[in-house]
Design a protein around this motif. Sequence first.
Motif, PDB file in Angstrom:
ATOM      1  N   VAL A  49       0.657  -1.222  -0.011  1.00 59.79           N
ATOM      2  CA  VAL A  49       0.067   0.050  -0.007  1.00 59.79           C
ATOM      3  C   VAL A  49       0.778   1.203  -0.110  1.00 59.79           C
ATOM      4  O   VAL A  49       0.184   2.247  -0.432  1.00 59.79           O
ATOM      5  CB  VAL A  49      -1.068  -0.112   1.334  1.00 59.79           C
ATOM      6  N   GLY A  50       2.284   1.214   0.327  1.00 58.50           N
ATOM      7  CA  GLY A  50       2.798   2.219   0.395  1.00 58.50           C
ATOM      8  C   GLY A  50       2.732   3.184   1.501  1.00 58.50           C
ATOM      9  O   GLY A  50       1.839   3.111   2.238  1.00 58.50           O
ATOM     10  N   VAL A  51       3.837   4.117   1.729  1.00 58.98           N
ATOM     11  CA  VAL A  51       3.778   5.168   2.845  1.00 58.98           C
ATOM     12  C   VAL A  51       3.084   6.173   2.198  1.00 58.98           C
ATOM     13  O   VAL A  51       3.305   6.653   0.882  1.00 58.98           O
ATOM     14  CB  VAL A  51       5.204   5.210   3.315  1.00 58.98           C
ATOM     15  N   PRO A  52       2.244   7.002   2.805  1.00 57.93           N
ATOM     16  CA  PRO A  52       1.354   8.197   2.091  1.00 57.93           C
ATOM     17  C   PRO A  52       2.682   9.402   1.745  1.00 57.93           C
ATOM     18  O   PRO A  52       2.560  10.435   2.687  1.00 57.93           O
ATOM     19  CB  PRO A  52       0.570   8.511   3.028  1.00 57.93           C
ATOM     20  N   ALA A  53       3.613   9.091   0.978  1.00 53.47           N
ATOM     21  CA  ALA A  53       4.527  10.130   0.602  1.00 53.47           C
ATOM     22  C   ALA A  53       4.803  10.214  -0.875  1.00 53.47           C
ATOM     23  O   ALA A  53       4.291   9.171  -1.686  1.00 53.47           O
ATOM     24  CB  ALA A  53       5.838   9.763   1.341  1.00 53.47           C
ATOM     25  N   VAL A  54       5.291  11.160  -1.326  1.00 54.29           N
ATOM     26  CA  VAL A  54       5.806  11.263  -2.804  1.00 54.29           C
ATOM     27  C   VAL A  54       7.242  11.415  -3.102  1.00 54.29           C
ATOM     28  O   VAL A  54       8.057  12.047  -2.337  1.00 54.29           O
ATOM     29  CB  VAL A  54       5.106  12.682  -3.460  1.00 54.29           C
ATOM     30  N   LEU A  55       7.761  10.313  -4.024  1.00 53.35           N
ATOM     31  CA  LEU A  55       9.240  10.702  -4.340  1.00 53.35           C
ATOM     32  C   LEU A  55       9.040  11.586  -5.699  1.00 53.35           C
ATOM     33  O   LEU A  55       8.586  11.351  -6.653  1.00 53.35           O
ATOM     34  CB  LEU A  55       9.778   9.378  -4.772  1.00 53.35           C
ATOM     35  N   ALA A  56       9.686  12.508  -5.288  1.00 50.03           N
ATOM     36  CA  ALA A  56       9.611  13.803  -6.695  1.00 50.03           C
ATOM     37  C   ALA A  56      10.859  13.894  -7.215  1.00 50.03           C
ATOM     38  O   ALA A  56      11.779  13.961  -6.585  1.00 50.03           O
ATOM     39  CB  ALA A  56       9.006  15.113  -6.081  1.00 50.03           C
ATOM     40  N   VAL A  57      10.741  13.902  -8.691  1.00 50.73           N
ATOM     41  CA  VAL A  57      12.096  13.940  -9.335  1.00 50.73           C
ATOM     42  C   VAL A  57      12.011  14.802 -10.597  1.00 50.73           C
ATOM     43  O   VAL A  57      10.804  14.963 -11.417  1.00 50.73           O
ATOM     44  CB  VAL A  57      12.692  12.503 -10.028  1.00 50.73           C
ATOM     45  N   ASP A  58      12.943  15.800 -10.666  1.00 51.82           N
ATOM     46  CA  ASP A  58      13.022  16.709 -11.813  1.00 51.82           C
ATOM     47  C   ASP A  58      14.230  16.475 -12.659  1.00 51.82           C
ATOM     48  O   ASP A  58      15.148  16.606 -11.932  1.00 51.82           O
ATOM     49  CB  ASP A  58      12.703  18.108 -11.560  1.00 51.82           C
TER      50      ASP A  58
ATOM     51  N   GLY B 247      16.468  17.381 -15.495  1.00 50.82           N
ATOM     52  CA  GLY B 247      16.736  18.156 -16.891  1.00 50.82           C
ATOM     53  C   GLY B 247      17.924  17.679 -17.453  1.00 50.82           C
ATOM     54  O   GLY B 247      18.498  16.478 -17.047  1.00 50.82           O
ATOM     55  N   ASN B 248      18.376  18.281 -18.493  1.00 51.79           N
ATOM     56  CA  ASN B 248      19.331  17.975 -19.250  1.00 51.79           C
ATOM     57  C   ASN B 248      21.117  18.292 -18.502  1.00 51.79           C
ATOM     58  O   ASN B 248      22.092  17.776 -18.905  1.00 51.79           O
ATOM     59  CB  ASN B 248      19.338  18.404 -20.804  1.00 51.79           C
ATOM     60  N   SER B 249      20.656  19.072 -17.593  1.00 51.41           N
ATOM     61  CA  SER B 249      22.010  19.440 -17.010  1.00 51.41           C
ATOM     62  C   SER B 249      22.155  19.031 -15.426  1.00 51.41           C
ATOM     63  O   SER B 249      23.231  18.977 -14.858  1.00 51.41           O
ATOM     64  CB  SER B 249      22.126  20.889 -17.104  1.00 51.41           C
ATOM     65  N   LYS B 250      20.973  18.700 -14.850  1.00 54.22           N
ATOM     66  CA  LYS B 250      21.026  18.326 -13.409  1.00 54.22           C
ATOM     67  C   LYS B 250      19.726  17.537 -13.054  1.00 54.22           C
ATOM     68  O   LYS B 250      18.616  17.571 -13.684  1.00 54.22           O
ATOM     69  CB  LYS B 250      20.944  19.673 -12.349  1.00 54.22           C
ATOM     70  N   ALA B 251      19.566  17.001 -11.668  1.00 56.30           N
ATOM     71  CA  ALA B 251      18.428  16.332 -11.221  1.00 56.30           C
ATOM     72  C   ALA B 251      18.299  16.693  -9.818  1.00 56.30           C
ATOM     73  O   ALA B 251      19.119  16.786  -9.069  1.00 56.30           O
ATOM     74  CB  ALA B 251      18.678  14.781 -11.456  1.00 56.30           C
ATOM     75  N   ASP B 252      16.904  16.801  -9.659  1.00 57.61           N
ATOM     76  CA  ASP B 252      16.657  17.169  -8.176  1.00 57.61           C
ATOM     77  C   ASP B 252      15.749  15.958  -7.785  1.00 57.61           C
ATOM     78  O   ASP B 252      14.714  15.693  -8.311  1.00 57.61           O
ATOM     79  CB  ASP B 252      15.915  18.613  -8.042  1.00 57.61           C
ATOM     80  N   VAL B 253      16.033  15.329  -6.544  1.00 59.77           N
ATOM     81  CA  VAL B 253      15.066  14.251  -6.023  1.00 59.77           C
ATOM     82  C   VAL B 253      14.907  14.605  -4.564  1.00 59.77           C
ATOM     83  O   VAL B 253      15.462  15.021  -3.863  1.00 59.77           O
ATOM     84  CB  VAL B 253      16.061  13.023  -6.078  1.00 59.77           C
ATOM     85  N   ALA B 254      13.672  14.412  -4.245  1.00 56.12           N
ATOM     86  CA  ALA B 254      13.010  14.840  -3.022  1.00 56.12           C
ATOM     87  C   ALA B 254      12.002  13.780  -2.583  1.00 56.12           C
ATOM     88  O   ALA B 254      11.384  12.941  -3.544  1.00 56.12           O
ATOM     89  CB  ALA B 254      12.496  16.221  -3.188  1.00 56.12           C
ATOM     90  N   VAL B 255      11.901  13.682  -1.394  1.00 52.00           N
ATOM     91  CA  VAL B 255      10.852  12.858  -0.930  1.00 52.00           C
ATOM     92  C   VAL B 255       9.881  13.846   0.161  1.00 52.00           C
ATOM     93  O   VAL B 255      10.401  14.765   1.088  1.00 52.00           O
ATOM     94  CB  VAL B 255      11.198  11.829   0.236  1.00 52.00           C
ATOM     95  N   VAL B 256       8.504  13.805  -0.412  1.00 55.98           N
ATOM     96  CA  VAL B 256       7.646  14.748   0.427  1.00 55.98           C
ATOM     97  C   VAL B 256       6.636  13.888   1.064  1.00 55.98           C
ATOM     98  O   VAL B 256       5.926  13.056   0.545  1.00 55.98           O
ATOM     99  CB  VAL B 256       6.977  15.637  -0.577  1.00 55.98           C
ATOM    100  N   ALA B 257       6.326  14.363   2.333  1.00 56.19           N
ATOM    101  CA  ALA B 257       5.157  13.484   3.039  1.00 56.19           C
ATOM    102  C   ALA B 257       3.726  13.924   2.438  1.00 56.19           C
ATOM    103  O   ALA B 257       3.665  15.001   1.909  1.00 56.19           O
ATOM    104  CB  ALA B 257       5.266  13.866   4.524  1.00 56.19           C
ATOM    105  N   ALA B 258       2.704  13.152   3.057  1.00 55.08           N
ATOM    106  CA  ALA B 258       1.297  13.592   2.467  1.00 55.08           C
ATOM    107  C   ALA B 258       0.934  15.060   2.986  1.00 55.08           C
ATOM    108  O   ALA B 258       0.046  15.620   2.483  1.00 55.08           O
ATOM    109  CB  ALA B 258       0.519  12.527   2.757  1.00 55.08           C
ATOM    110  N   ASP B 259       1.476  15.482   4.246  1.00 52.16           N
ATOM    111  CA  ASP B 259       1.131  16.598   4.544  1.00 52.16           C
ATOM    112  C   ASP B 259       1.807  18.093   4.055  1.00 52.16           C
ATOM    113  O   ASP B 259       1.861  19.014   4.589  1.00 52.16           O
ATOM    114  CB  ASP B 259       1.260  16.756   6.161  1.00 52.16           C
ATOM    115  N   GLY B 260       2.666  17.635   3.094  1.00 54.21           N
ATOM    116  CA  GLY B 260       3.542  18.585   2.485  1.00 54.21           C
ATOM    117  C   GLY B 260       5.101  18.842   3.133  1.00 54.21           C
ATOM    118  O   GLY B 260       5.793  19.829   2.405  1.00 54.21           O
TER     119      GLY B 260
END
Length: 352
Positions: free
Chosen positions: A6-15, A17-30
């Motif tokens: 079912v997963g933890v209520p969170a988001v793995l967010a990835v941007d 681009g062609n020069s860099k990558a941002d990776v983050a984990v965000v809880a359901a409450d922001g």
Amino acid sequence: MSVRDVGVPAVLAVDGGNSKADVAVVAADGALLGAVRGPTISHQATSIGEGARRLGLLVAPAGGRSDEHSRGGADGGGGPVPSIAVHCVAGADYPSDVHLLERAFAAVAPAVETLVLNDTFAALRAGATRSWGIVLICGQGINGAAVGLDARRVRFAGVGDISGDWGGAGSVGMAGLGAAVRARDGRGPRTALEEAIPRAVGLVRPEAVTHAYYTGRLNEARIGELAPTVFATAASGDLVARAIIDRLADELAMMAVALARRAHLVRRGPEIVLAGSVFRTEDAGFHDRLRSRIAAAIPAARIRRLAAPPVVGAALIGLDRLAGGTADRAIEARARAAFDAWNATPVLVTPS
């Protein structure tokens, strides 16, 4: 059913681009649980295998976990995973790209649901106050996308000349060089670009710039760096340079109108987010022409320059998904504030 199912209520967010990558984990409450910045994971800039390898090495520190813990989760034997991973990546242009990336990324960044989108959609959600709207990208290249009120996504292929694209720093720089050469050899009107373009790269004549590009001493990125010279020459009153800048404004306006029509947003007062380095110009003529052309076709449009890091857009897409619509405003505000603070002094990671 296990927690992992079912997963933890969170988001793995990835941007990515062609020069860099941002990776983050965000809880359901922001709340921002962790975020890192590393090298590109886009398969346009590196191979799909190398991009996935880099992503796998960025996921652990982004979530505040050890590499050992991360490896356990990736191979199916580890602990709980996020409810959704949203990867907004440059080069996710066609369904075949998306399918390859989904498989590669899911293997190293497991989540209950894996969503791969073109990076234009991260910029849109990061810059808009709603989950729908229009984004125009104008950096080295040009692109655009829209999300309708019905959540339908539309965009351009954005793969250059072969998809009908003209615009961005590369096109402006190349047009400036072409105008300089044509002025010098008699095919075009005289212009201050004849001197300004070669001077910008330490040469004397326009044809010397052409030869340097032809022999590989100047690459496409260096030609793109000529765009500020074209803008500066236009600002000084040069008509040829101004025509190039006007063409760019007109092209971007046409993209916005086409996207608004395809997403059925013409009469909906959409926000139009401007993202990319070229929009940082302070050239009033460029911005005025772009806004007037858009307003003529989409009178209620509201134009906004992107200020937030695009990775917050990937996070908000995931939070919207967890909410089954649009994330609560307080949750969105918390996420935005956290990412703004992180972006001021981002954590840099260089995977070996």
